[in-house]
Design a protein around this motif. Structure first.
Motif, mmCIF file in Angstrom:
data_model
loop_
_atom_site.group_PDB
_atom_site.id
_atom_site.type_symbol
_atom_site.label_atom_id
_atom_site.label_comp_id
_atom_site.label_asym_id
_atom_site.label_seq_id
_atom_site.Cartn_x
_atom_site.Cartn_y
_atom_site.Cartn_z
ATOM 1 N N ILE A 28 0.836 -1.202 0.000
ATOM 2 C CA ILE A 28 0.000 0.000 0.000
ATOM 3 C C ILE A 28 0.872 1.254 0.000
ATOM 4 C CG2 ILE A 28 -1.653 1.346 1.360
ATOM 5 C CD1 ILE A 28 -2.832 -1.340 2.308
ATOM 6 N N ARG A 29 1.927 1.256 0.825
ATOM 7 C CA ARG A 29 2.848 2.394 0.849
ATOM 8 C C ARG A 29 3.451 2.646 -0.527
ATOM 9 N NH1 ARG A 29 5.990 0.137 6.108
ATOM 10 N NH2 ARG A 29 4.773 1.135 7.773
ATOM 11 N N HIS A 98 16.859 -7.504 7.546
ATOM 12 C CA HIS A 98 17.469 -6.277 7.037
ATOM 13 C C HIS A 98 16.483 -5.500 6.173
ATOM 14 C CE1 HIS A 98 19.814 -3.928 4.094
ATOM 15 N NE2 HIS A 98 20.618 -3.680 5.115
ATOM 16 N N LYS A 99 15.874 -6.170 5.210
ATOM 17 C CA LYS A 99 14.921 -5.504 4.318
ATOM 18 C C LYS A 99 13.697 -5.026 5.085
ATOM 19 C CE LYS A 99 12.517 -6.039 -0.073
ATOM 20 N NZ LYS A 99 12.237 -6.949 -1.207
ATOM 21 N N PHE A 100 13.279 -5.789 6.091
ATOM 22 C CA PHE A 100 12.137 -5.393 6.904
ATOM 23 C C PHE A 100 12.391 -4.037 7.566
ATOM 24 C CE2 PHE A 100 10.182 -5.168 11.113
ATOM 25 C CZ PHE A 100 8.840 -5.342 10.798
ATOM 26 N N HIS A 101 13.589 -3.876 8.152
ATOM 27 C CA HIS A 101 13.906 -2.621 8.831
ATOM 28 C C HIS A 101 14.069 -1.463 7.847
ATOM 29 C CE1 HIS A 101 14.255 -3.886 12.997
ATOM 30 N NE2 HIS A 101 14.862 -4.978 12.594
ATOM 31 N N VAL A 102 14.617 -1.744 6.664
ATOM 32 C CA VAL A 102 14.823 -0.689 5.674
ATOM 33 C C VAL A 102 13.495 -0.168 5.133
ATOM 34 C CG1 VAL A 102 15.731 -0.194 3.365
ATOM 35 C CG2 VAL A 102 17.117 -1.476 4.988
ATOM 36 N N THR A 105 8.988 1.806 7.009
ATOM 37 C CA THR A 105 8.822 3.223 7.302
ATOM 38 C C THR A 105 7.730 3.758 6.367
ATOM 39 O OG1 THR A 105 10.333 4.113 5.625
ATOM 40 C CG2 THR A 105 11.309 3.346 7.698
ATOM 41 N N PRO A 106 7.228 4.961 6.607
ATOM 42 C CA PRO A 106 6.218 5.520 5.693
ATOM 43 C C PRO A 106 6.691 5.639 4.247
ATOM 44 C CG PRO A 106 6.240 6.751 7.746
ATOM 45 C CD PRO A 106 7.410 5.815 7.802
ATOM 46 N N LEU A 107 8.009 5.626 4.029
ATOM 47 C CA LEU A 107 8.552 5.742 2.677
ATOM 48 C C LEU A 107 8.598 4.420 1.937
ATOM 49 C CD1 LEU A 107 11.495 8.218 3.350
ATOM 50 C CD2 LEU A 107 9.252 8.729 2.371
ATOM 51 N N ASN A 259 20.722 8.071 4.366
ATOM 52 C CA ASN A 259 21.310 8.227 5.697
ATOM 53 C C ASN A 259 20.278 8.634 6.740
ATOM 54 O OD1 ASN A 259 24.488 8.009 5.834
ATOM 55 N ND2 ASN A 259 23.987 8.846 3.827
ATOM 56 N N THR A 260 19.300 9.418 6.340
ATOM 57 C CA THR A 260 18.242 9.797 7.288
ATOM 58 C C THR A 260 17.421 8.589 7.699
ATOM 59 O OG1 THR A 260 18.098 12.010 6.309
ATOM 60 C CG2 THR A 260 16.230 11.277 7.635
#
Length: 314
Positions: A28-29, A98-102, A105-107, A259-260
């Motif tokens: 959806i994101r 790793h991919k889950f954490h990347v 986010t809303p992005l 980086n953000t």
């Protein structure tokens, strides 16, 4: 026993109870991001105020393309849609910590250059195909009367503005697609971390390597086809674009974004080489920034050369 070589931790529905919920949310994101970019691109096109006299002349006299070019534009748009679906949906079975954490986010997947590249091509190529079809289907080069002329009063100028902006963005979208293809195989494909990922998913789920190839080879091919077959050489050459500024601004914006998001998600970068070679070392990021910008300008120059000397139609 789960293979955790090189810090790789695959996630499955059994390991993560919210596995499917996360996948739906991330889809959806990504769809929202794609829709926003598509709408924004076309709104900018429709409100475009062209300042260059040569560009205004080229835009006002823009006639419908031939049937062969329109067919190629539609096929290119469909291919870009298939590649985008492969990147956004086809990669769903392959999820690791790793991919889950990347991406959690809303992005969504926006920090992955691959997602940015194929999305840019989808937006540019689909908008161009729709506008070219609209120009041809509504007789925008005729001086008719009645309903056709009334319809063309708003549709033809709108379609011409979209075609103008897709040509203005063609080199950027094409260069980004080429960069996605080249850098993926140079920096990621043969890395020890990614080899471990490939071995695990190809063995336990299957099709991972094929999915990665389908998502990273076509962007380069689509860029070449777009520049040499679909786009109009005269219109491309009439649009003034500062490639250096665009490359420097995009590279800077992307690295700031990476980086953000990494800072917010606990130190996870989208690509393993960023963790291994760049990390939290500003000087290395600065060197990487200028190297990437230089490479982007080289790719852009190559595409511009193709557009000047190797196009099939004028």
């Amino acid at each position: 026993m789960v293979d955790t070589t090189h810090g790789f931790h695959p996630l499955t529905p059994h390991d993560a109870p919210s596995f499917m919920a996360y996948k739906r949310l991330n889809l959806i994101r990504n769809l929202i991001i794609i829709l926003i970019l598509f709408v924004f691109f076309n709104v900018v096109a429709l409100s475009l105020a062209v300042s260059s006299a040569s560009s205004v002349s080229a835009l006002d006299g823009l006639a419908p393309a031939g049937s062969a070019r329109i067919l190629c534009a539609v096929m290119l748009a469909l291919c870009s849609c298939v590649v985008l679906s492969d990147v956004t949906v086809g990669a769903f079975p392959y999820l690791d910590k790793h991919k889950f954490h990347v991406t959690n986010t809303p992005l969504g997947s926006l920090t992955y250059l691959t997602f940015e590249g194929v999305t840019s091509q989808f937006v540019c190529y689909t908008s161009n195909a729709i506008a070219e079809v609209a120009l041809a289907a509504n007789g925008c080069d005729t001086k008719g009367s009645g309903s056709l002329a009334e319809q063309s009063e708003w549709l033809c100028p709108s379609a011409r503005r979209v075609v103008f902006l897709t040509h203005a963005a063609a080199t950027f979208a094409g260069a980004l697609g080429c960069i996605v293809s080249i850098l993926f195989f140079v920096l990621v494909w043969n890395g020890p971390d990614f080899k471990a990922v490939r071995r695990y998913w190809d063995k336990h789920v299957g099709g991972f390597s094929e999915n990665m190839i389908r998502g990273h080879v076509p962007p380069l091919l689509l860029a070449i086809v777009d520049i040499t077959v679909v786009k109009r050489r005269a219109l491309l050459s009439s649009i003034p674009v500062n490639d250096t500024v665009i490359a420097m601004c995009f590279a800077l914006a992307y690295l700031i974004l990476v980086n953000t998001v990494s800072y917010l998600n606990g130190g996870y970068y989208p690509y393993p080489f960023m963790t291994e070679f760049l990390g939290r070392k500003p000087l290395r990021w600065i060197v990487f920034y200028f190297a990437v910008t230089g490479f982007a300008l080289s790719v852009t120059a190559a595409l511009k050369m193709l557009s000047r000397h190797y196009t099939i139609w004028p």
